[in-house]
Motif scaffolding. Structure first.
Motif, PDB file in Angstrom:
ATOM      1  N   SER A 149     -36.960 -74.307 -71.055  1.00  0.00           N
ATOM      2  CA  SER A 149     -37.275 -74.994 -69.826  1.00  0.00           C
ATOM      3  C   SER A 149     -36.179 -74.779 -68.812  1.00  0.00           C
ATOM      4  N   LYS A 189     -35.202 -70.680 -77.505  1.00  0.00           N
ATOM      5  CA  LYS A 189     -35.638 -69.715 -76.498  1.00  0.00           C
ATOM      6  C   LYS A 189     -34.577 -68.635 -76.280  1.00  0.00           C
ATOM      7  N   PHE A 199     -44.388 -69.013 -76.659  1.00  0.00           N
ATOM      8  CA  PHE A 199     -44.215 -70.112 -75.714  1.00  0.00           C
ATOM      9  C   PHE A 199     -45.323 -69.987 -74.672  1.00  0.00           C
ATOM     10  N   ASP A 200     -46.531 -70.378 -75.081  1.00  0.00           N
ATOM     11  CA  ASP A 200     -47.702 -70.010 -74.287  1.00  0.00           C
ATOM     12  C   ASP A 200     -48.155 -71.082 -73.307  1.00  0.00           C
ATOM     13  N   TYR A 201     -47.232 -71.975 -72.893  1.00  0.00           N
ATOM     14  CA  TYR A 201     -47.576 -72.937 -71.834  1.00  0.00           C
ATOM     15  C   TYR A 201     -47.320 -72.337 -70.454  1.00  0.00           C
ATOM     16  N   GLY A 202     -46.867 -71.112 -70.418  1.00  0.00           N
ATOM     17  CA  GLY A 202     -46.679 -70.392 -69.161  1.00  0.00           C
ATOM     18  C   GLY A 202     -47.008 -68.935 -69.393  1.00  0.00           C
ATOM     19  N   GLY A 242     -42.171 -68.702 -71.381  1.00  0.00           N
ATOM     20  CA  GLY A 242     -42.909 -69.724 -70.656  1.00  0.00           C
ATOM     21  C   GLY A 242     -42.722 -69.580 -69.167  1.00  0.00           C
ATOM     22  N   GLN A 243     -41.481 -69.426 -68.721  1.00  0.00           N
ATOM     23  CA  GLN A 243     -41.161 -69.180 -67.321  1.00  0.00           C
ATOM     24  C   GLN A 243     -40.375 -67.875 -67.200  1.00  0.00           C
ATOM     25  N   LYS A 281     -53.159 -62.104 -73.040  1.00  0.00           N
ATOM     26  CA  LYS A 281     -51.842 -62.607 -72.635  1.00  0.00           C
ATOM     27  C   LYS A 281     -51.089 -61.565 -71.809  1.00  0.00           C
TER      28      LYS A 281
END
Length: 257
Positions: free
Chosen positions: A9, A133, A177-180, A185-186, A219
């Motif tokens: 994050s 991460k 990290f598939d929320y982004g 993720g970012q 993806k």
């Protein structure tokens, strides 16, 4: 860093990544060749020596842009087909790009420069604080030195099997990290390490082998879509896909035909 056998994050205080990079459209300087005089070397100016067509140099260029350092790091493009002698003699003896002139020293190797620019200059961090991460980032960045030559090598062999396995690896990595849409993720150093090569491989494999690297890889398709929206990346992209295809044909396929 060029791999052997290959031709040359996030919670950040202050401005967000978007605020650093929005609406940035730089006037790019012309490339310097053997007839060009050197800049005022080691005068305190920080300079990033690149080539507009080089994917390794593009890594450092993207990093500079995403850190919002256009006014802090001057671009010095070098014509690799007609290099100025002073570049090797006075700047960077390996005579490759990218290199960074900073604090009276010169640093090279693209993967090292991604990390160096991120760590030593202002702007949003391109690595998360989360240890898991960071560990995954190091693994993926290191794997880029396998990914790149494996895909290049597939051009003369079996693209669908050999290159396909590499893109499958990335597809799987993008699920961790598939929320982004990005690898961590970012957007991060990892995306920068891969973006210049995926850009070129997508163009070349589609045009020459009719191979769509996004087919069956949702993806990866989304990753490419989102990377292409980012201002810090857009200006660094290949300007002439046809020229790229012809260059790659001559470089990788002529001997095999």
């Amino acid at each position: 860093m060029a791999a052997p056998g290959v031709p040359s994050s996030f919670v950040v205080p202050g401005p967000t990544l978007w605020e650093y990079t929005r609406n940035v459209q730089e006037v790019l300087p012309p490339s310097l060749d053997s007839t060009s005089q050197p800049p005022s070397l080691f005068d305190g100016t920080t300079r990033l020596y690149i080539n507009y067509q080089c994917p390794y140099a593009q890594r450092a260029w993207i990093t500079r842009n995403f850190k919002g350092l256009q006014d802090k790091i001057e671009l010095v493009p070098i014509d690799l087909q007609n290099r100025p002698a002073w570049y090797k003699e006075k700047v960077y003896p390996p005579n490759k790009v990218p290199s960074l002139e900073h604090n009276n020293k010169v640093i090279g190797e693209s993967l090292d420069l991604i990390k160096y620019i991120d760590s030593n200059f202002e702007g949003p961090s391109l690595l998360p604080d989360d240890p898991e991460k960071r560990k995954f980032a190091e693994e993926l960045i290191a794997y880029s030195d396998t990914f790149v030559p494996e895909v290049y090598g597939s051009f003369k062999k079996d693209v669908q099997t050999l290159a396909g396995a590499q893109f499958d690896y990335l597809e799987k990595a993008l699920h961790k990290f598939d929320y982004g849409p990005f690898f961590l993720g970012q957007f991060s150093q990892v995306d920068i390490a891969y973006a210049p090569f995926i850009e070129r491989f997508q163009i070349f494999l589609q045009e020459v082998f009719n191979y769509d690297i996004t087919s069956g890889r949702p993806k990866l398709a989304k990753w490419i879509e989102e990377v292409n929206k980012l201002d810090g990346y857009k200006q660094t992209k290949v300007l002439d896909p046809k020229r790229l295809v012809e260059y790659y044909k001559n470089r990788f396929l002529v001997a095999a035909l």
